[in-house]
Design a protein around this motif. Structure first.
Motif, mmCIF file in Angstrom:
data_model
loop_
_atom_site.group_PDB
_atom_site.id
_atom_site.type_symbol
_atom_site.label_atom_id
_atom_site.label_comp_id
_atom_site.label_asym_id
_atom_site.label_seq_id
_atom_site.Cartn_x
_atom_site.Cartn_y
_atom_site.Cartn_z
ATOM 1 N N LEU A 178 0.825 -1.212 0.000
ATOM 2 C CA LEU A 178 0.000 0.000 0.000
ATOM 3 C C LEU A 178 0.859 1.261 0.000
ATOM 4 N N ILE A 179 1.976 1.209 0.713
ATOM 5 C CA ILE A 179 2.883 2.368 0.751
ATOM 6 C C ILE A 179 3.433 2.659 -0.643
ATOM 7 N N VAL A 180 3.833 1.609 -1.349
ATOM 8 C CA VAL A 180 4.374 1.788 -2.707
ATOM 9 C C VAL A 180 3.290 2.292 -3.650
ATOM 10 N N LEU A 181 2.114 1.689 -3.584
ATOM 11 C CA LEU A 181 1.023 2.101 -4.478
ATOM 12 C C LEU A 181 0.591 3.536 -4.199
ATOM 13 N N LYS A 204 12.873 5.220 3.182
ATOM 14 C CA LYS A 204 13.049 4.941 4.609
ATOM 15 C C LYS A 204 11.775 4.346 5.209
ATOM 16 N N ILE A 205 10.633 4.958 4.882
ATOM 17 C CA ILE A 205 9.350 4.468 5.411
ATOM 18 C C ILE A 205 9.078 3.052 4.912
ATOM 19 N N ILE A 220 8.840 -2.886 5.882
ATOM 20 C CA ILE A 220 9.252 -4.254 5.532
ATOM 21 C C ILE A 220 9.986 -4.908 6.696
ATOM 22 N N VAL A 221 10.860 -4.136 7.342
ATOM 23 C CA VAL A 221 11.581 -4.666 8.509
ATOM 24 C C VAL A 221 10.595 -5.002 9.625
ATOM 25 N N GLY A 222 9.561 -4.169 9.772
ATOM 26 C CA GLY A 222 8.531 -4.451 10.775
ATOM 27 C C GLY A 222 7.803 -5.753 10.487
#
Length: 210
Positions: free
Chosen positions: A27-30, A191-192, A197-199
């Motif tokens: 969703l962040i990428v989209l 960064k976000i 992804i790390v989360g």
């Protein structure tokens, strides 16, 4: 950094139990590429023709595995298509440079991409020239000979261009390293995305260990 994000997300989705949290980085990428969402999904639809064929074969053996394969494949494809939708081939070389790869590897990648780009332009111009002359591709011997001549000509051009480029860079005192104009600083979006992804990865590891 986009290469790292793509690798981490693909790795997590491929080898972890399916989680609803997988949608968060997507969703962040989209959201970041919201102006190109339609084009992104068009590419995804085209690629799904190949996935569906694979899923159909698996479907007869294990329906649940087929559904899981379809979901994982689409998550990975959609994420990577959206992430690299505006990227050009040269971003690969820039990404390798950011990741600290050897200068020679970065240079070889950059010049290879540059040469491929030039040859693709030559091929498209040749196609336009053939079309303007009324050429129509079919299964005739003439068509095969024509395309054979075109690819032979492109191959010869590739050798000549690579040699000319080598001489040009030697004349300019090239020392195996390309310096990019763009900064190595991470974008806030990257960064976000990395944090999300790390989360997700952290949650998966916690559940596996727990």
């Amino acid at each position: 950094m986009r290469l790292i994000n793509a690798f981490l997300y693909s790795f997590v989705v491929s080898f972890s139990p399916i989680e609803t949290l997988f949608i968060l980085p997507l969703l962040i990428v989209l959201l970041h590429e919201k102006e190109f969402v339609w084009g992104i999904f068009k590419k995804l639809i085209v690629l799904n023709f190949f996935i569906i064929v694979l899923v159909v074969f698996v479907l007869f053996q294990d329906p649940l595995q087929a559904i899981e394969l379809f979901m994982r494949s689409n998550l990975i494809l959609l994420f990577n298509i959206a992430l690299f939708y505006q990227s050009k081939g040269y971003d690969i070389a820039r990404g390798l440079d950011r990741l600290g790869f050897a200068p020679k590897i970065v240079s070889v990648t950059y010049f290879a991409l540059s040469l491929i780009d030039a040859l693709m332009r030559d091929f498209k111009e040749t196609q336009k020239s053939l079309k303007a002359r009324g050429f129509r591709a079919n299964t005739s011997l003439f068509s095969y000979q024509t395309y054979g001549n075109i690819f032979g000509m492109i191959f010869i051009k590739a050798i000549k261009k690579s040699h000319d480029r080598e001489l040009t860079m030697q004349a300019r005192g090239f020392k195996d390293r390309i310096f990019f104009l763009t900064s190595n600083q991470l974008e806030p979006f990257e960064k976000i995305l990395l944090l999300s992804i790390v989360g997700v990865l952290g949650k998966v590891i916690y559940e596996l260990l727990g």
